[in-house]
Design an enzyme around this catalytic site. Structure first.
Site, PDB file in Angstrom:
ATOM      1  N   PHE A   1       7.891 -46.714 -18.860  1.00  0.00           N
ATOM      2  CA  PHE A   1       7.370 -46.309 -17.550  1.00  0.00           C
ATOM      3  C   PHE A   1       8.438 -45.539 -16.785  1.00  0.00           C
ATOM      4  CE2 PHE A   1       5.266 -50.286 -18.672  1.00  0.00           C
ATOM      5  CZ  PHE A   1       3.927 -50.017 -18.427  1.00  0.00           C
ATOM      6  N   ASP A   2       7.965 -44.548 -16.060  1.00  0.00           N
ATOM      7  CA  ASP A   2       8.793 -43.965 -15.014  1.00  0.00           C
ATOM      8  C   ASP A   2       8.661 -44.847 -13.771  1.00  0.00           C
ATOM      9  OD1 ASP A   2      10.410 -42.244 -13.570  1.00  0.00           O
ATOM     10  OD2 ASP A   2       8.721 -40.949 -13.004  1.00  0.00           O
ATOM     11  N   GLY A   3       9.597 -44.676 -12.830  1.00  0.00           N
ATOM     12  CA  GLY A   3       9.594 -45.543 -11.652  1.00  0.00           C
ATOM     13  C   GLY A   3       8.699 -45.040 -10.531  1.00  0.00           C
TER      14      GLY A   3
ATOM     15  N   PHE B   1       4.728 -43.152 -19.696  1.00  0.00           N
ATOM     16  CA  PHE B   1       4.014 -42.750 -18.489  1.00  0.00           C
ATOM     17  C   PHE B   1       5.007 -42.090 -17.520  1.00  0.00           C
ATOM     18  CE2 PHE B   1       1.595 -46.383 -20.112  1.00  0.00           C
ATOM     19  CZ  PHE B   1       0.303 -45.891 -20.094  1.00  0.00           C
TER      20      PHE B   1
END
Length: 571
Positions: A425-427, A542
């Site tokens: 995941f991106d933040g 993502f």
């Protein structure tokens, strides 16, 4: 010769019969002659029971319960107690001895002759002869344990029994001959083998063993028999078919297909057909030649298996997690449930089903909307994550509050782990809101670092993929409860462009406040993400910005773009 003897003589002449009315009138005139008597030279009178044409004793006309005092001599079927008066009379000793004689004594008497002793014939009034058709073929059953049975039904006259038996046998032969003439099917004496009760044989085997009783010409058969024969033939064909099918099922190895979990407990992941399979050529036919040509192409190639798409490996990894969970928790319902959600026509469904079964994908729920947008069905299916190759459909799902992403395949092949689901995941604008991303885009990085340091202890708002990370964490805890932390088939990654020193603390405190654990956190401080993702080899990554997506694609990473936040407005 008396007048009574003349009447009796005329009655016994051959060919002469009294009618029923004349006999009844004679009985009324002579009530004392209810039973036939044999007169001897002395005062002895031997009562002889009346018999019909078959030789059976005729009972008295009075019933046993209502006996009239006007009755003459007691009938034969009365009990012995009724004759007690006659036994006590002193002057009737010979009569009492004659009345108590056994039937064997009656049989020893000589048969009367009509020409020699007409007086004897006078005491034997004949009864009208009834036809055999009106009489039952079998005599009445004698009453058991009765002392009167031997008298009532015992043979009185030998010639009566012989004549009656010959007439009855002749009637039975005529009846059997008439029955044989009416039968259409010829009788054959067959000796059928006896089957042991423990041996079971099918209908066809029994038919072959005992033969077919319907093997006659169709012209000689009635319509009902023809229908019966046709039904029997159809039953034989059906039984042969099902026996062959059962033999086929016995040869096929049993494979227990796990049943899908209930939607209210499952983690539902909806995948479009273009995300699951590679349908680039099919899409070109639809855009260039139209819908009709597209459908004709799909129908003509419905047995051609589609190649895997960008979401294929991700779906396979989800199924591996389900398998591991069922091993630990056989009745587990918190599982991944895959739904094929597409706007394709139902005619394309056959090819999709063949492709799903070919690869062994456990996808039981399909949604084929026939050209309409499937977004309206996402909430009905309780969807937790929607993956599609159409960015417009993904944006519609994001507006509906459903976690969605647009799938992109890698530019080159890359080896993926088959025993562990890896999700990166991106933040900002993915797990978290776009609050900090907005400050960085509007005021620059310096203001961004100051803002993160100032609000370090304030948790970030949630982003669109926060719920999916919670679902993954919930499943991870099930493995941790079984001491499977090191062998857990789920592993999560945080790959962000943030700097750990200036803005990393707020991210970790936010995850802690949410009660979530991230397995690996990678702070790149603005460096490209592609090389790091090659090392991780996630099944899906993502991110909300397309330049990070394109960078990861070049290295072969399967990416999913989340169209959410201020970065989408600037693009």
């Amino acid at each position: 010769m008396s007048q009574t003897s003349l009447k009796q003589k005329k009655k016994n002449e051959p060919g002469m019969r009294y009618s029923k009315e004349s006999l009844d009138a004679e009985k009324r005139k002579d009530p004392d002659k209810s039973g036939a008597r044999l007169s001897t030279q002395g005062s002895q009178e031997l009562p002889v029971p009346n018999s019909d044409s078959r030789g059976y004793v005729v009972r008295n006309q009075w019933s046993r319960t209502s006996r009239s005092p006007s009755t003459g001599a007691p009938s034969v079927d009365e009990p012995r107690s009724r004759n007690s008066v006659s036994k006590q009379a002193p002057n009737s000793s010979a009569t009492s001895r004659a009345s108590s004689a056994s039937p064997s004594q009656h049989e020893s008497l000589p048969l009367p002759q009509a020409s020699e002793n007409p007086s004897i014939q006078q005491t034997q009034p004949t009864r009208p002869v009834t036809s055999l058709d009106s009489q039952p073929p079998t005599p009445p059953e004698p009453e058991p344990n009765s002392r009167r049975t031997s008298k009532m039904y015992g043979p009185t006259d030998t010639w009566v029994h012989r004549e009656t038996r010959e007439a009855r046998d002749s009637q039975l032969r005529d009846y059997a001959h008439s029955c044989d003439s009416r039968e259409l099917i010829p009788k054959t004496n067959r000796e059928y083998p006896r089957t042991p009760p423990t041996e079971w044989k099918s209908y066809v085997q029994r038919r072959l063993q005992y033969g077919n009783s319907m093997d006659v010409d169709a012209e000689c058969m009635t319509e009902a028999q023809q229908r019966q024969k046709q039904q029997m033939e159809e039953d034989e064909v059906d039984e042969a078919y099902w026996s062959s099918v059962s033999m086929l099922y016995e040869k096929i190895p049993s494979c227990a297909r796990p049943r899908p979990p209930k939607p209210k407990h499952a983690i539902t992941v909806a995948v479009s057909s273009r995300a699951l399979f590679n349908m680039v050529d099919d899409r070109k036919i639809y855009e260039e030649e139209g819908l009709e040509k597209y459908m004709e192409y799909q129908l003509a190639n419905e047995n051609v298996i589609l190649t895997p798409g960008p979401a294929f490996r991700f779906v396979k990894a989800l199924q591996h997690v389900n398998s591991r969970l069922r091993d630990l928790y056989p009745e587990e319902q918190d599982l991944f449930d895959i739904v094929l959600m597409t706007n394709n026509h139902a005619q394309v469904g056959v090819r999709l089903i063949n492709s799903v079964n070919h690869y062994g994908l456990l996808i039981d729920r399909f949604c084929l909307t026939g050209g309409k947008s499937p977004i309206g069905y996402l909430k009905a299916y309780l969807t937790n994550l929607y993956l599609s190759a159409d960015s417009e459909k993904v944006q519609e799902a994001i507006k509906e509050g459903i976690a969605s992403a647009t799938m992109f395949a890698g530019a080159k092949d890359m080896a993926y782990c088959d025993t562990q689901l890896r999700v990166a995941f991106d933040g900002d604008a993915v797990l978290f809101s776009d609050e900090s991303e907005y400050i960085a885009k509007e005021h620059g990085l310096d203001k961004f670092f100051q803002h993160e340091t100032l609000f370090e202890n304030k948790p970030l708002a949630q982003g669109p993929l926060k719920g999916f990370l919670e679902d993954l964490g919930k499943l991870q805890k099930k493995f941790y409860a079984k001491d499977e932390r090191l062998l857990c088939p789920i592993r999560t990654y945080l790959v962000t462009a943030r700097s750990a020193a200036s803005s990393g603390a707020r991210v970790l405190k936010t995850l802690r406040r949410w009660g979530l654990e991230i397995d690996e956190a990678l702070f790149l401080a603005g460096a490209p993400k592609g090389p790091i993702l090659v090392k991780i080899r996630p099944h899906i990554f993502f991110d909300d910005q397309m330049f990070h997506i394109e960078s990861a694609q070049k290295f072969g990473t399967i990416t999913a773009h989340v169209p959410y936040g201020i970065a989408q407005k600037r693009n």
